[in-house]
Design a protein around this motif. Structure first.
Motif, PDB file in Angstrom:
ATOM      1  N   TRP A   1      48.991  35.336  49.330  1.00  0.00           N
ATOM      2  CA  TRP A   1      48.119  35.908  48.298  1.00  0.00           C
ATOM      3  C   TRP A   1      47.447  36.985  48.550  1.00  0.00           C
ATOM      4  O   TRP A   1      46.904  37.855  47.822  1.00  0.00           O
ATOM      5  CB  TRP A   1      46.914  34.893  48.198  1.00  0.00           C
ATOM      6  N   SER A   2      47.413  37.602  49.827  1.00  0.00           N
ATOM      7  CA  SER A   2      46.974  38.676  50.257  1.00  0.00           C
ATOM      8  C   SER A   2      47.761  39.981  49.953  1.00  0.00           C
ATOM      9  O   SER A   2      47.134  41.094  49.330  1.00  0.00           O
ATOM     10  CB  SER A   2      46.959  38.928  51.770  1.00  0.00           C
ATOM     11  N   ALA A   3      49.223  39.614  49.379  1.00  0.00           N
ATOM     12  CA  ALA A   3      49.948  40.776  48.780  1.00  0.00           C
ATOM     13  C   ALA A   3      49.371  40.754  47.313  1.00  0.00           C
ATOM     14  O   ALA A   3      49.479  42.114  46.730  1.00  0.00           O
ATOM     15  CB  ALA A   3      51.457  40.321  48.854  1.00  0.00           C
ATOM     16  N   TYR A   4      49.202  39.893  46.327  1.00  0.00           N
ATOM     17  CA  TYR A   4      48.634  39.729  45.604  1.00  0.00           C
ATOM     18  C   TYR A   4      47.347  40.463  45.146  1.00  0.00           C
ATOM     19  O   TYR A   4      47.146  41.524  44.377  1.00  0.00           O
ATOM     20  CB  TYR A   4      48.801  38.412  44.689  1.00  0.00           C
ATOM     21  N   LEU A   5      46.329  39.971  46.068  1.00  0.00           N
ATOM     22  CA  LEU A   5      45.192  40.864  45.813  1.00  0.00           C
ATOM     23  C   LEU A   5      45.061  42.137  46.537  1.00  0.00           C
ATOM     24  O   LEU A   5      44.441  42.962  45.965  1.00  0.00           O
ATOM     25  CB  LEU A   5      44.060  39.829  47.213  1.00  0.00           C
ATOM     26  N   ALA A   6      46.051  42.610  47.357  1.00  0.00           N
ATOM     27  CA  ALA A   6      46.112  43.884  47.808  1.00  0.00           C
ATOM     28  C   ALA A   6      46.506  44.693  46.480  1.00  0.00           C
ATOM     29  O   ALA A   6      45.935  45.852  46.392  1.00  0.00           O
ATOM     30  CB  ALA A   6      47.194  44.160  48.765  1.00  0.00           C
ATOM     31  N   GLU A   7      47.119  44.298  45.416  1.00  0.00           N
ATOM     32  CA  GLU A   7      47.630  45.418  44.279  1.00  0.00           C
ATOM     33  C   GLU A   7      46.237  45.370  43.404  1.00  0.00           C
ATOM     34  O   GLU A   7      45.883  46.404  42.914  1.00  0.00           O
ATOM     35  CB  GLU A   7      48.587  44.615  43.630  1.00  0.00           C
TER      36      GLU A   7
END
Length: 362
Positions: A236-242
């Motif tokens: 989820w850090s990848a999605y939140l990073a965007e």
């Protein structure tokens, strides 16, 4: 008195709201047609549902009593309510997950209020999560309960709170790295983000369940729930990073240039100038992602973790109450709706609060 006269007699704000509602419902031929179709659909669906849920429902009794009626079996919900909430946690110790759930809710309430946004909150967050884990496992207060017996709403809230809180700082670092002028760092950030976003969450959970125990020395000794939390946090850090990167791109370059002219370094500029504005802009996106993540915790069932939805499904598999899936899923849906609707209302409130604080220079 005519409708127009009645509207004129109302206060200005209320009259404007009613006018907006009237325009939205019947302002155009298409809106009028959709309003009529929606009304017809509700007339077709709502009365049979109310008859099933209330008029013909069985409120008390046994499964035999429910089978003699055509309505909902709320007696099943009453009998299985504790199992749906706490799954296989020992009944005599269910005060533990209840207390743990209360601590998590209190922690989320404190995090939601801007007045508590201080550095001490991070320490409190770590203490609360540590306390919840210790309480659920019975490490300091025997008997010990393995995580395989945890489940229901407490495990859903625990995984959601820990993973999203852990993903937020990672996402900020990933978003900054993706915009970095260092080519190697930017490339690594892009690879990680795209790899995680291009992988289904189910595959990530299988990696936590099957690959990590074989790839990491002593991986078999790592608790299954911990492995899942770590991998889901990275996912989820990848999605939140965007989402965070979108906020960073919305900040005009003049903000950074003004900070540099005052002698601010990169990190001070990010901390005091860029990130506060960027995060304020992406509040709706972050809340939307948080709600989506809460619903996605139901995928924990694929690795044998009994979240709220899986506990509801299992409750209807009891031979004594076999087949009452509608009632079980409806209860789970109501709980999910309350949590998600509360999150959306909080998002609107926080936007208004921050907008007012910015207007008053706070």
């Amino acid at each position: 008195m005519s409708i127009s006269e009645a509207l004129l007699a109302l206060p200005t704000r209320r009259r404007a709201s009613l006018e907006a509602l009237k325009t939205g419902l019947f302002g155009t031929p298409l809106n009028s047609a959709l309003t009529l179709l929606t009304t017809a659909f509700l007339i077709w669906v709502v009365p049979p549902f109310l008859r099933w849920a209330i008029v013909d429902a069985t409120w008390t009794g046994s499964a035999a009593d429910c089978s003699s009626r055509s309505g909902a079996c709320w007696a099943f919900v009453s009998a299985k309510f504790r199992f749906i909430l706490f799954a296989f946690y020992p009944p005599e110790l269910q005060w533990r997950p209840l207390l743990a759930m209360s601590l998590i809710v209190a922690l989320l309430a404190a995090i939601a209020l801007p007045r508590f946004w201080r550095r001490e909150l991070l320490v409190i967050w770590l203490l609360v999560i540590g306390t919840v884990w210790t309480l659920m496992s019975g490490t300091l207060l025997p008997p010990f309960v393995p995580s395989s017996q945890w489940g229901g709403l407490p495990i859903t809230l625990l995984v959601w709170a820990v993973c999203f809180a852990g993903a937020a700082p990672l996402a900020i670092l990933l978003a900054l790295a993706r915009q970095s002028k260092l080519g190697g760092l930017r490339t690594l950030a892009v690879i990680f983000i795209e790899l995680m976003r291009g992988t289904p969450m189910v595959a990530i959970l299988y990696v936590a369940m099957l690959i990590i125990p074989m790839a990491v020395p002593g991986g078999q000794l790592i608790d299954k729930t911990v492995r899942a939390i770590v991998m889901v946090t990275l996912f989820w850090s990848a999605y939140l990073a965007e989402v965070v990167r979108a906020g960073l791109q919305a900040i005009p370059p003049g903000q950074t240039e003004a900070a540099a002219s005052l002698g601010f370094g990169y990190w001070r500029t990010m901390q005091l100038v860029v990130l506060p504005q960027a995060l304020r802009l992406v509040i709706p996106g972050m809340v939307n992602l948080a709600i989506g993540f809460l619903l996605a915790t139901s995928l924990l069932a694929v690795i044998g973790i009994f979240d709220l939805l899986n506990a509801a499904k299992s409750s209807a598999s009891d031979p004594q109450w076999l087949g009452f899936y509608n009632e079980a899923y409806l209860l789970a849906a109501v709980i999910y709706f309350v949590l998600c609707f509360g999150g959306s209302r909080y998002s609107l409130w926080l936007e208004r609060y921050l907008r007012g604080a910015e207007r008053h220079g706070i």
